[in-house]
Design a protein around this motif. Structure first.
Motif, PDB file in Angstrom:
ATOM      1  N   VAL A   7       0.841  -1.193   0.000  1.00 32.24           N
ATOM      2  CA  VAL A   7       0.000   0.000   0.000  1.00 32.24           C
ATOM      3  C   VAL A   7       0.877   1.244   0.000  1.00 32.24           C
ATOM      4  CG1 VAL A   7      -1.749   1.283   1.306  1.00 32.24           C
ATOM      5  CG2 VAL A   7      -1.840  -1.219   1.215  1.00 32.24           C
ATOM      6  N   GLU A   8       1.871   1.247   0.872  1.00 36.65           N
ATOM      7  CA  GLU A   8       2.801   2.370   0.973  1.00 36.65           C
ATOM      8  C   GLU A   8       3.990   1.946   1.816  1.00 36.65           C
ATOM      9  OE1 GLU A   8       1.714   5.722   3.655  1.00 36.65           O
ATOM     10  OE2 GLU A   8      -0.135   4.587   3.982  1.00 36.65           O
ATOM     11  N   SER A   9       5.031   2.761   1.771  1.00 30.30           N
ATOM     12  CA  SER A   9       6.171   2.555   2.658  1.00 30.30           C
ATOM     13  C   SER A   9       6.452   3.878   3.346  1.00 30.30           C
ATOM     14  CB  SER A   9       7.388   2.054   1.885  1.00 30.30           C
ATOM     15  OG  SER A   9       7.706   2.928   0.831  1.00 30.30           O
ATOM     16  N   GLN A  10       6.816   3.799   4.615  1.00 35.37           N
ATOM     17  CA  GLN A  10       7.005   4.984   5.441  1.00 35.37           C
ATOM     18  C   GLN A  10       8.196   4.786   6.363  1.00 35.37           C
ATOM     19  OE1 GLN A  10       5.147   7.912   6.013  1.00 35.37           O
ATOM     20  NE2 GLN A  10       4.022   7.447   4.145  1.00 35.37           N
ATOM     21  N   ARG A  29      -2.038   8.409   8.413  1.00 35.50           N
ATOM     22  CA  ARG A  29      -3.119   9.007   7.627  1.00 35.50           C
ATOM     23  C   ARG A  29      -4.497   8.720   8.227  1.00 35.50           C
ATOM     24  NH1 ARG A  29       0.500  10.179   3.899  1.00 35.50           N
ATOM     25  NH2 ARG A  29       1.657   8.591   2.822  1.00 35.50           N
ATOM     26  N   GLU A  64      -4.964  -4.081   6.473  1.00 31.80           N
ATOM     27  CA  GLU A  64      -3.629  -3.519   6.376  1.00 31.80           C
ATOM     28  C   GLU A  64      -2.781  -3.885   7.594  1.00 31.80           C
ATOM     29  OE1 GLU A  64      -3.855   0.688   5.757  1.00 31.80           O
ATOM     30  OE2 GLU A  64      -4.447   0.445   3.663  1.00 31.80           O
TER      31      GLU A  64
END
Length: 119
Positions: A7-10, A29, A64
């Motif tokens: 989904v994303e990397s942070q 978020r 998630e």
């Protein structure tokens, strides 16, 4: 990790990790994402957390989870072959791929990794 699951990397600060019962979570978020420490899951020694943590948020069946990894690597196009040999009984791996430099890539079965963490 299959790219279609990411989904994303942070990068997050260890101070942003929240604890609820025995679980670690982070607010990303406006949503709480449960965290899985890959080093802990695979029985590797932990490392000192002086700097930001690398978190890869993945989607497994609409849920998630954030995988805390040592570092992010560039994506690799690979053909994953079913797991054989001594690691075949371990359901946390979905298969292997031989990379161009001769190294072996172990592909994770994310459903098993997430279930293992929470059960």
């Amino acid at each position: 990790v299959p790219i279609d699951r990411v989904v994303e990397s942070q990068k997050i600060k260890p101070a942003h990790i929240r604890h609820h019962r025995d679980a670690e979570m982070v607010l990303l978020r406006d949503r709480l994402v449960p965290l899985i420490r890959m080093r802990t899951l695979f029985g590797c020694p932990s490392v000192e957390e002086n700097s930001d943590l690398s978190v890869m948020v993945v989607d497994v069946d609409g849920q998630e989870s954030g995988l805390i990894v040592d570092k992010f690597h560039p994506s690799v196009d690979a053909i994953i072959k079913p797991m054989t040999g001594v690691l075949a009984p371990y359901s946390c791996y979905s298969g292997t791929a031989l990379l161009g430099d001769g190294s072996i890539l172990l592909a994770l079965n994310l459903r098993e990794v997430v279930e293992c963490q929470y059960h």
